[in-house]
Design a protein around this motif. Structure first.
Motif, PDB file in Angstrom:
ATOM      1  N   PRO A 222      -2.689   2.314   9.642  1.00 52.43           N
ATOM      2  CA  PRO A 222      -2.349   3.352  10.568  1.00 52.43           C
ATOM      3  C   PRO A 222      -1.235   2.772  11.399  1.00 52.43           C
ATOM      4  N   MET A 223      -0.447   3.393  12.318  1.00 56.64           N
ATOM      5  CA  MET A 223       0.109   3.007  13.545  1.00 56.64           C
ATOM      6  C   MET A 223       1.748   2.180  13.066  1.00 56.64           C
ATOM      7  N   HIS A 224       2.127   2.433  11.997  1.00 62.57           N
ATOM      8  CA  HIS A 224       3.445   1.837  11.497  1.00 62.57           C
ATOM      9  C   HIS A 224       3.548   0.585  11.964  1.00 62.57           C
ATOM     10  N   GLN A 225       2.520  -0.339  11.504  1.00 59.39           N
ATOM     11  CA  GLN A 225       2.669  -1.787  11.987  1.00 59.39           C
ATOM     12  C   GLN A 225       3.559  -2.632  10.997  1.00 59.39           C
ATOM     13  N   THR A 226       4.752  -2.969  11.444  1.00 57.72           N
ATOM     14  CA  THR A 226       5.962  -3.390  10.580  1.00 57.72           C
ATOM     15  C   THR A 226       6.266  -4.842  10.642  1.00 57.72           C
ATOM     16  N   ALA A 227       6.378  -5.416   9.715  1.00 55.35           N
ATOM     17  CA  ALA A 227       6.901  -6.890   9.671  1.00 55.35           C
ATOM     18  C   ALA A 227       7.795  -6.967   8.386  1.00 55.35           C
ATOM     19  N   TYR A 228       8.513  -8.178   8.434  1.00 59.11           N
ATOM     20  CA  TYR A 228       9.712  -8.283   7.808  1.00 59.11           C
ATOM     21  C   TYR A 228       9.463  -9.534   6.850  1.00 59.11           C
ATOM     22  N   LEU A 229       9.815  -9.833   5.848  1.00 58.80           N
ATOM     23  CA  LEU A 229       9.493 -10.876   4.951  1.00 58.80           C
ATOM     24  C   LEU A 229      10.733 -11.180   4.222  1.00 58.80           C
ATOM     25  N   GLU A 230      11.214 -12.584   4.438  1.00 60.97           N
ATOM     26  CA  GLU A 230      12.433 -13.089   3.513  1.00 60.97           C
ATOM     27  C   GLU A 230      11.913 -13.506   2.062  1.00 60.97           C
ATOM     28  N   LEU A 231      12.516 -12.841   1.275  1.00 59.86           N
ATOM     29  CA  LEU A 231      12.028 -13.076  -0.289  1.00 59.86           C
ATOM     30  C   LEU A 231      13.033 -14.386  -0.909  1.00 59.86           C
ATOM     31  N   ASP A 232      13.931 -14.716  -0.221  1.00 62.17           N
ATOM     32  CA  ASP A 232      14.428 -16.183  -0.345  1.00 62.17           C
ATOM     33  C   ASP A 232      15.036 -16.924   0.845  1.00 62.17           C
ATOM     34  N   GLY A 233      15.841 -17.992   0.642  1.00 63.29           N
ATOM     35  CA  GLY A 233      16.183 -18.311   1.964  1.00 63.29           C
ATOM     36  C   GLY A 233      14.942 -19.363   2.428  1.00 63.29           C
ATOM     37  N   CYS A 234      14.742 -18.967   3.807  1.00 56.06           N
ATOM     38  CA  CYS A 234      13.548 -19.438   4.408  1.00 56.06           C
ATOM     39  C   CYS A 234      12.209 -19.093   4.148  1.00 56.06           C
ATOM     40  N   ARG A 235      12.167 -17.498   3.522  1.00 58.05           N
ATOM     41  CA  ARG A 235      10.823 -17.252   3.177  1.00 58.05           C
ATOM     42  C   ARG A 235       9.992 -17.145   4.330  1.00 58.05           C
ATOM     43  N   ARG A 236      10.505 -16.758   5.612  1.00 58.61           N
ATOM     44  CA  ARG A 236       9.791 -16.531   6.540  1.00 58.61           C
ATOM     45  C   ARG A 236       9.101 -15.013   6.719  1.00 58.61           C
ATOM     46  N   LEU A 237       8.118 -14.794   7.420  1.00 59.64           N
ATOM     47  CA  LEU A 237       7.735 -13.586   8.205  1.00 59.64           C
ATOM     48  C   LEU A 237       7.882 -13.395   9.542  1.00 59.64           C
ATOM     49  N   GLU A 238       8.551 -12.156   9.520  1.00 60.10           N
ATOM     50  CA  GLU A 238       8.895 -11.920  11.113  1.00 60.10           C
ATOM     51  C   GLU A 238       7.897 -10.903  11.723  1.00 60.10           C
ATOM     52  N   VAL A 239       7.336 -11.152  12.823  1.00 60.75           N
ATOM     53  CA  VAL A 239       6.315 -10.241  13.284  1.00 60.75           C
ATOM     54  C   VAL A 239       6.404 -10.125  14.812  1.00 60.75           C
ATOM     55  N   TRP A 240       6.519  -8.895  15.427  1.00 55.56           N
ATOM     56  CA  TRP A 240       6.757  -8.808  16.813  1.00 55.56           C
ATOM     57  C   TRP A 240       5.186  -8.525  17.372  1.00 55.56           C
ATOM     58  N   THR A 241       5.134  -9.099  18.928  1.00 58.45           N
ATOM     59  CA  THR A 241       4.017  -9.252  19.319  1.00 58.45           C
ATOM     60  C   THR A 241       4.098  -7.748  20.286  1.00 58.45           C
ATOM     61  N   PRO A 242       2.802  -7.427  20.779  1.00 52.60           N
ATOM     62  CA  PRO A 242       2.804  -6.401  21.671  1.00 52.60           C
ATOM     63  C   PRO A 242       3.976  -6.520  22.711  1.00 52.60           C
TER      64      PRO A 242
END
Length: 186
Positions: free
Chosen positions: A144-164
């Motif tokens: 629940p709560m539309h917890q969103t993260a973004y993942l690079e699938l090439d390049g740096c392959r990082r995960l982007e997450v926001w803190t509260p």
């Protein structure tokens, strides 16, 4: 437009959330009785795959967006955590589109091994600085709560997450996360 039994009509204005989404509007209107008076098809906005997957046809490259905003990108200070525990999730995969501010949907769908993906995300280590360009990325939406993260699938392959507190943290997720995301289908 909403019309009551007496024929009085009102055009409702629905307030969007901070991202311009109308969360809960469709669910709130579903129990209302309605009938189509006129239907005019202009053009297709969303592809059948976008509709089936629950993803938007176009996705913003949030990694570029953070750079544009001048956000201080920092290594994740602690491991990503998603609270409450996700019970469902989907991934929307986008590829850079020439001349567009972002990308076009490649595929999207339900994350079938959600417990494995969430465990792998929680296991991600802080990312080292990286400036390799990306051409594909995924938006992960955990419920629940539309917890969103973004993942690079090439390049740096990082995960982007926001803190509260609104800080953007970058992590180096296990490869299994990218593999699970690449496997999604509507």
């Amino acid at each position: 437009m909403l019309v009551d039994r007496a024929g009085k009509a009102v055009q409702p204005r629905v307030p969007p959330d901070a991202c311009g989404h109308y969360v809960g509007v469709v669910a709130a209107m579903r129990p209302m009785p309605w009938r189509t008076v006129e239907e005019v098809k202009l053009r297709r906005i969303e592809s059948p795959e976008a509709v089936a997957s629950g993803c938007s046809q176009y996705g913003k490259d949030m990694f570029d967006w953070e750079i544009h905003l001048g956000t201080v990108m920092q290594r994740g200070s602690r491991r990503p955590d998603f609270q409450p525990d996700p019970v469902s999730g989907r991934a929307c995969v986008y590829a850079r589109s020439k001349g567009a501010d972002g990308g076009v949907l490649v595929t999207g769908g339900r994350l079938t091994d959600l417990p494995g993906v969430v465990a792998a995300l929680r296991d991600a280590r802080p990312a080292e600085p990286c400036s390799l360009p990306r051409t594909r990325w995924a938006q992960l939406v955990l419920m629940p709560m539309h917890q969103t993260a973004y993942l690079e699938l090439d390049g740096c392959r990082r995960l982007e997450v926001w803190t509260p507190s609104g800080k953007v943290n970058f992590f180096d997720p296990p490869r299994s996360v990218g593999q699970a995301v690449e496997a999604v289908r509507p």
